[in-house]
Design an enzyme around this catalytic site. Structure first.
Site, PDB file in Angstrom:
ATOM      1  N   HIS A   1      40.726  45.964  31.135  1.00 57.66           N
ATOM      2  CA  HIS A   1      40.895  45.187  29.900  1.00 57.66           C
ATOM      3  C   HIS A   1      39.750  45.385  28.890  1.00 57.66           C
ATOM      4  O   HIS A   1      39.967  45.726  27.744  1.00 57.66           O
ATOM      5  CB  HIS A   1      40.964  43.689  30.230  1.00 57.66           C
ATOM      6  CG  HIS A   1      41.929  43.302  31.295  1.00 57.66           C
ATOM      7  ND1 HIS A   1      43.279  43.095  31.064  1.00 57.66           N
ATOM      8  CD2 HIS A   1      41.735  43.054  32.613  1.00 57.66           C
ATOM      9  CE1 HIS A   1      43.863  42.740  32.185  1.00 57.66           C
ATOM     10  NE2 HIS A   1      42.968  42.702  33.147  1.00 57.66           N
TER      11      HIS A   1
HETATM   12  O1  RIB Z   1      42.114  38.439  31.910  1.00 53.89           O
HETATM   13  C1  RIB Z   1      41.201  39.497  32.022  1.00 53.89           C
HETATM   14  C2  RIB Z   1      39.846  39.092  31.528  1.00 53.89           C
HETATM   15  O2  RIB Z   1      39.307  38.050  32.354  1.00 53.89           O
HETATM   16  C3  RIB Z   1      38.827  40.246  31.612  1.00 53.89           C
HETATM   17  O3  RIB Z   1      37.874  40.098  30.602  1.00 53.89           O
HETATM   18  C4  RIB Z   1      38.195  40.026  32.951  1.00 53.89           C
HETATM   19  O4  RIB Z   1      36.883  40.601  33.032  1.00 53.89           O
HETATM   20  C5  RIB Z   1      38.118  38.521  33.005  1.00 53.89           C
HETATM   21  O5  RIB Z   1      36.958  38.115  32.277  1.00 53.89           O
END
Ligand code: RIB
Ligand code: CA
Length: 351
Positions: free
Chosen positions: A256
């Site tokens: 992500h």
């Molecule tokens: O939902 C994914 C996010 O939540 C990413 O940033 C992961 O590192 C967690 O922080």
């Protein structure tokens, strides 16, 4: 590329397996100039996310204060705190073999809020603030120092989603942890029109497939057997197993957080050729963050009656798609650069 051409960035994060890739891209791709890091609770307690950021910079051959790390908040504005060991492991960055006592120490010359404000004022009009963790730090920053809002070029957030969730079936983790903080940031009309949302709709297009992971570190190819490559390969493999077990995603984990960095290239210094290549697909809409009930932490389109493709001037750039091949080429270029930097650092250290 000179520093003058690169995009000045402040990274607020909760390292975090995928946050590690955001640090890698921001610190080692010449398109970006990582000015500083603030850490927040989320994937793990703030003590762990701060340790992980320091340990990553240690392994990546940073000098003390080259990229200062400031420790931020350790709990949400009002909700009880929660973490994600089932995804990121007990340390908060599962799979990573990191120094237990990093040689890089957190900076305490000022608070994280003062450090963020100083960086924003020093790079007024150019600096982009990237948030890849819960939005608690960012909400407190704009409440404490509202003058920074007009000086920020873009805020780019990994968080939220439309009609998709991972913390619950409605809500994404970073928003679900602190929906009030997320609302205070995403509803702010001084910021929303220059906010990019790298939510699950777009991040789930950027899976670290086995092919991508082999480009990080191919066990059949000795030249790629550097410690740095093995580190990021191990981080990705751990994340892949977490996503296989917890979300039945078997092709590879959505990495992500570095997307929140990469998407700046589509909108900052609008270099047409580059912007076209990034191929950032989005809708620009005002959002609302649901604060309670079954849908707590969901990000919804605020004016659902408008034509979906209508761009609202103060709307958030809600990411839908991107040139995933180009994204991975940037991440792998940063990994190449980090590998060369660490080799030189270790050689100079041994002299
Ligand atoms: O939902 C994914 C996010 O939540 C990413 O940033 C992961 O590192 C967690 O922080
Ligand atoms: Ca994160």
């Amino acid at each position: 590329m000179t520093i003058a051409d690169s995009i000045p960035i402040w990274l607020d994060c909760d390292p975090g397996n995928d946050d590690a890739f955001a640090i890698l891209l921001a610190a080692f791709h010449p398109k970006f100039n990582l000015l500083g890091i603030s850490t927040v609770y989320g994937n793990a307690p703030n003590s762990s996310t701060t340790h992980n950021a320091l340990a990553l910079l240690d392994v990546l051959g940073a000098e003390q204060d080259q990229i200062k790390v400031y420790s931020g908040e350790n709990k949400p504005l009002v909700k009880p705190v929660k973490f994600a060991p089932e995804i990121h492991g007990a340390t908060g960055i599962g799979g990573a073999k990191l120094p237990k006592t990093p040689r890089i120490k957190e900076s305490t010359d000022q608070t994280y809020l003062q450090a963020m404000r100083s960086a924003i004022l020093e790079h007024a009009g150019k600096i982009c603030v990237i948030c890849t963790g819960t939005l608690t730090n960012m909400a407190i920053l704009i409440e404490t120092y509202p003058e920074v809002k007009s000086k920020i070029r873009f805020v780019s957030i990994m968080g939220g989603a439309l009609n998709k969730g991972n913390a619950t079936k409605y809500a994404e983790f970073n928003v679900h942890c602190d929906p009030l903080a997320a609302a205070n940031v995403l509803h702010d009309e001084s910021l929303s029109g220059k906010t990019i949302l790298a939510g699950l709709n777009i991040t789930h297009k950027a899976l670290a497939t086995m092919e991508v992971r082999k480009n990080m570190y191919d066990e059949t190819n000795p030249k790629k057997n550097s410690h740095v490559r093995k580190l990021f390969y191990d981080i990705a493999m751990f994340y892949a197993e977490s996503y296989r077990v917890q979300h039945n995603i078997t092709l590879g984990p959505p990495i992500h957080d570095p997307l929140a960095v990469f998407l700046l290239l589509a909108l900052v210094n609008k270099q047409e050729d580059l912007a076209d290549n990034v191929d950032f697909k989005y809708i620009k809409r005002k959002l609302k963050v649901i604060q309670e009930g079954e849908r707590e932490g969901e990000t919804q389109i605020a004016n659902g009656d408008l034509d979906e493709l209508k761009e609202e001037e103060n709307g958030v750039y809600v990411g839908l798609n991107v040139n995933v091949e180009l994204f991975w080429s940037y991440v792998l270029k940063a990994l190449d650069n980090a590998e060369h930097h660490v080799a030189n650092y270790n050689q100079n250290s041994s002299m």
